[in-house]
Design a protein around this motif. Sequence first.
Motif, PDB file in Angstrom:
ATOM      1  N   TYR A 127     -12.237  -3.420   0.168  1.00 58.51           N
ATOM      2  CA  TYR A 127     -11.780  -2.593  -0.935  1.00 58.51           C
ATOM      3  C   TYR A 127     -12.912  -1.700  -1.413  1.00 58.51           C
ATOM      4  CZ  TYR A 127      -7.639  -5.395  -0.837  1.00 58.51           C
ATOM      5  OH  TYR A 127      -6.493  -5.992  -0.426  1.00 58.51           O
ATOM      6  N   PHE A 129       0.840  -1.197   0.000  1.00 64.93           N
ATOM      7  CA  PHE A 129       0.000   0.000   0.000  1.00 64.93           C
ATOM      8  C   PHE A 129       0.874   1.247   0.000  1.00 64.93           C
ATOM      9  CE2 PHE A 129      -2.500  -3.380   1.873  1.00 64.93           C
ATOM     10  CZ  PHE A 129      -3.708  -3.256   1.205  1.00 64.93           C
ATOM     11  N   GLU A 158      -7.038   5.232   0.458  1.00 66.90           N
ATOM     12  CA  GLU A 158      -6.007   4.563  -0.341  1.00 66.90           C
ATOM     13  C   GLU A 158      -6.606   4.148  -1.695  1.00 66.90           C
ATOM     14  OE1 GLU A 158      -2.706   3.620   0.702  1.00 66.90           O
ATOM     15  OE2 GLU A 158      -2.282   2.569  -1.177  1.00 66.90           O
TER      16      GLU A 158
END
Length: 491
Positions: free
Chosen positions: A488, A340, A361
């Motif tokens: 996600y 990440f 992110e």
Amino acid sequence: MISEELIKKMNMEMLQNVENAKQNGKKVGLVQGSWDLFHLGHLKYILEARKRCDYLIVAMDSDEKIKKRKGNDRPIIPEEERYEFIQLLNIADSVIVKEANEPKWNLIKSVKPDVLIAIKENYSEEQITELKEFCKEVAILPRQSESSTSDKIRKIMISTKGKQLKGTYEQVLAMIEEMKARVGFTDDLEEPLPMLFENLKDSTDVVCPVSTACFWNGKWYFGANHSDFNIPKYDIINRTELYYATTEHAEMNLLKKLGDVPVLNTPIWTTLFPCDKCMKVLIDKGVKEIFYLEDHPERNWSKRSHELALKNGIKVTQIHLKEEVLEDNQSVNYPDMDSFQYIYPPNARHQEQLDIMMNLEGQNKDPLDPEIIEQEILYMTDYWYISPNRFPYAGVEQQFLIIARNPIYKKEDITKEMWLDLQNIVLDLSAKYNIPGGALCFRFGDPALSGASLKRLHAHLIQPKEENQTKFTIGGHKMLKKGLVLKYFQK
Ligand SMILES: [Zn+2]
């Protein structure tokens, strides 16, 4: 309770006797009190009063009167017993009971004693002058004992490993709710789990309530851990290895309840994996199997305890109540945690935090970018910006985040100018926010070692509360915390 009639009768008799005594030229004295948990100081006080008169009346407050003045948990000794006690001491010519609804100074006004014996705390200067209207003399004695009954009771209560510390029960209840949510408690669990959780309420440890159980002689027995409130509050709260000394552990509490059991060949159920000291005792007792809900595998006591269990052939089994989540978690093929760009998921403490991190992110946004960060920015310098920490650590008076304005992730990328700027910020903040002491904490490098969950370089300037300690963790994890799931989000 002593009946009203009896009290009336005693009063009549007493007044008659007082009248006779006065006629015979005797000096009548009156001394009053609660005489709860009668102690040496009380006795000396009455004996001192005794010396100042020929006829002594000892007046005693009724239970109801004491409750009105000192609260519902007093007196400790009921009025019948207190009355009988003074009678049996045989130091008074009359022992009488004062009721709650009597008008002020009723007894003094009706007896009109030659001498009223009192201690300084009972009457003000003006009251003493006023009292002289009804009594020839007011004799003020010093307290005969260093500590009054109230002080003694307070000491007893503080030293009792009970729920007397204000708010303890409520805090423990809150911790139980947290734990239930954390481990995934549901109402349909099999015993002893529901009772194990119920028994947590018996704990007095606000930091980490623990409950332990075993099935013995046909029934379940439970133990809970108890804080030692003789130890200063901040030691109980901010303990590390002090852990041992500040609590009676649940396992020891359970053994105490079982009494004298030579060999305990039955499994132990516990909400937290036993510490090494308890493990030793359990091994000595013959325990061969332990079921537990939670553990602190990162703590040294836990490591030592697991080693002991292994060496002694103790079977240890962690109970997972959140079976589905964990299976999901394991079945997902997670990417390399170092892949990440802005975040490091293994150091996330809870799901909500992790979700926010993952969401940003996913949008290719750095959560610590000054354009993105969802918290107040106090001011900016050329290289850094300063933000108050929205979620300050426990025991903190003030906490500031000093965050790199530019996307800088490695300490090697900090220029001389940035270091100088940081130095100035620390001086500025200390002056501006009046920080007389504290620490500047700065994580760097591999997040599995630094403990940071966000990669952009940032420092914490922390001022702890007075008489407090605060913990700044250095050191992280390689794996996602158990129970957390990587979600996600759409880009
Ligand atoms: Zn222990």
